[in-house]
Design an enzyme around this catalytic site. Structure first.
Site, PDB file in Angstrom:
ATOM      1  N   CYS A 106      60.315 -90.372 -35.434  1.00  0.00           N
ATOM      2  CA  CYS A 106      60.038 -90.812 -36.769  1.00  0.00           C
ATOM      3  C   CYS A 106      61.138 -91.210 -37.556  1.00  0.00           C
ATOM      4  O   CYS A 106      62.096 -90.456 -37.690  1.00  0.00           O
ATOM      5  CB  CYS A 106      59.056 -89.838 -37.390  1.00  0.00           C
ATOM      6  SG  CYS A 106      58.987 -90.147 -39.265  1.00  0.00           S
ATOM      7  N   GLU A 107      61.260 -92.389 -38.404  1.00  0.00           N
ATOM      8  CA  GLU A 107      62.436 -92.745 -39.035  1.00  0.00           C
ATOM      9  C   GLU A 107      62.759 -91.943 -40.459  1.00  0.00           C
ATOM     10  O   GLU A 107      63.689 -91.820 -40.851  1.00  0.00           O
ATOM     11  CB  GLU A 107      62.512 -94.169 -39.076  1.00  0.00           C
ATOM     12  CG  GLU A 107      61.496 -94.868 -40.013  1.00  0.00           C
ATOM     13  CD  GLU A 107      61.829 -96.143 -40.220  1.00  0.00           C
ATOM     14  OE1 GLU A 107      61.522 -96.923 -41.115  1.00  0.00           O
ATOM     15  OE2 GLU A 107      62.318 -96.937 -39.269  1.00  0.00           O
ATOM     16  N   GLN A 147      55.434 -96.264 -36.522  1.00  0.00           N
ATOM     17  CA  GLN A 147      54.577 -96.846 -35.354  1.00  0.00           C
ATOM     18  C   GLN A 147      54.068 -98.347 -35.532  1.00  0.00           C
ATOM     19  O   GLN A 147      53.864 -99.029 -34.423  1.00  0.00           O
ATOM     20  CB  GLN A 147      53.328 -96.030 -35.225  1.00  0.00           C
ATOM     21  CG  GLN A 147      52.520 -96.339 -33.930  1.00  0.00           C
ATOM     22  CD  GLN A 147      51.201 -95.319 -33.651  1.00  0.00           C
ATOM     23  OE1 GLN A 147      51.603 -94.062 -34.069  1.00  0.00           O
ATOM     24  NE2 GLN A 147      50.156 -95.697 -33.405  1.00  0.00           N
ATOM     25  N   HIS A 175      52.117 -87.832 -34.331  1.00  0.00           N
ATOM     26  CA  HIS A 175      53.270 -87.493 -35.064  1.00  0.00           C
ATOM     27  C   HIS A 175      53.551 -86.171 -35.498  1.00  0.00           C
ATOM     28  O   HIS A 175      53.031 -85.838 -36.462  1.00  0.00           O
ATOM     29  CB  HIS A 175      53.200 -88.649 -36.360  1.00  0.00           C
ATOM     30  CG  HIS A 175      53.243 -90.301 -35.987  1.00  0.00           C
ATOM     31  ND1 HIS A 175      54.024 -90.967 -36.366  1.00  0.00           N
ATOM     32  CD2 HIS A 175      51.957 -90.781 -35.471  1.00  0.00           C
ATOM     33  CE1 HIS A 175      53.789 -92.144 -36.041  1.00  0.00           C
ATOM     34  NE2 HIS A 175      52.565 -92.204 -35.473  1.00  0.00           N
ATOM     35  N   CYS A 177      55.678 -85.302 -37.568  1.00  0.00           N
ATOM     36  CA  CYS A 177      55.935 -85.343 -38.844  1.00  0.00           C
ATOM     37  C   CYS A 177      54.564 -84.675 -40.066  1.00  0.00           C
ATOM     38  O   CYS A 177      54.965 -84.301 -40.869  1.00  0.00           O
ATOM     39  CB  CYS A 177      56.631 -86.682 -39.467  1.00  0.00           C
ATOM     40  SG  CYS A 177      55.600 -87.864 -39.297  1.00  0.00           S
TER      41      CYS A 177
END
Length: 222
Positions: A106-107, A147, A175, A177
């Site tokens: 995840c950025e 995504q 994810h 996150c």
């Protein structure tokens, strides 16, 4: 305490001068020593002692692991797809590769995104080796991502290089996150799709693709 790099200075200097993508032209690639120093800073910020025995080599290990986790920045998806084949004996039905293991980050929080991608296309006389489809998925996944963008990038690369009648990509992923931090919602999977050409315009073609990737009978393990 001074952080030393175990590799030759010439290699360290070469890395510092290595080219970055065009949109990062105003930045300089850090050296290995600088990357390891940044990890030490994070260890201290987290509240631990980077000089204790268990963490002495952690900065080096983290920098090394980042090379693998983000190898996609140095991979050209277009080059992967450029070698195609036209001896297909008239085959003109869809080609589908499903359940491609996907590992990304995840950025926003730099934590893992783990899932699978399903890729299909309708060839226009030429096909590409199936391993190349999996490699294209990795080329984009091994970067900091969201995504939605990842799904579109995979589809657009295949569409632009192969010029097929249509391309379909579906990504299903969890994810961390939101599973290991934040809202802590376990068992949640995000699904995204990009449909181009015949897969967008022809409902029957799209249904056939979705039926193939959702079917689990007759699955072969090589």
């Amino acid at each position: 305490m001074t952080v030393t790099d175990s590799r030759p200075d010439t290699q360290d200097a070469a890395e510092a001068g290595a080219a970055l993508p065009a949109d990062l032209a105003g930045h300089k690639r850090p050296t290995q020593a600088e990357a390891e120093a940044a990890v030490r800073t994070l260890l201290l910020w987290a509240g631990d002692d980077p000089d204790r025995e268990g963490l002495l080599d952690t900065p080096k290990r983290v920098a090394k692991s980042y090379r693998e986790l983000f190898v996609g920045y140095g991979t050209d998806p277009v080059q992967l797809l450029q070698r195609s084949f036209e001896e297909v004996a008239g085959y003109d039905e869809m080609v589908v590769l499903r359940d491609i293991r996907l590992e990304s980050h995840c950025e926003h929080h730099m934590v893992p995104i783990i899932g699978r991608a399903h890729v299909g296309y309708l060839p226009r006389g030429r096909v590409v080796g199936i391993s190349k489809l999996a490699r294209v998925v990795d080329a984009f996944a091994k970067r900091l991502q969201i995504q939605e963008k990842l799904t579109a990038q995979i589809a657009n690369a295949i569409n632009d290089v192969l010029d097929p009648i249509g391309v379909a990509v579906v990504v299903e992923a969890a994810h961390q996150c939101m599973t290991t931090r934040g809202v802590h919602k376990h068992g949640v999977t995000m699904v995204t799709s990009t449909m181009l050409g015949a897969f967008r315009d022809d409902h029957a073609t799209r249904r056939e693709f979705l039926s193939i990737i959702n079917g689990r009978t007759g699955t072969f393990e090589g």
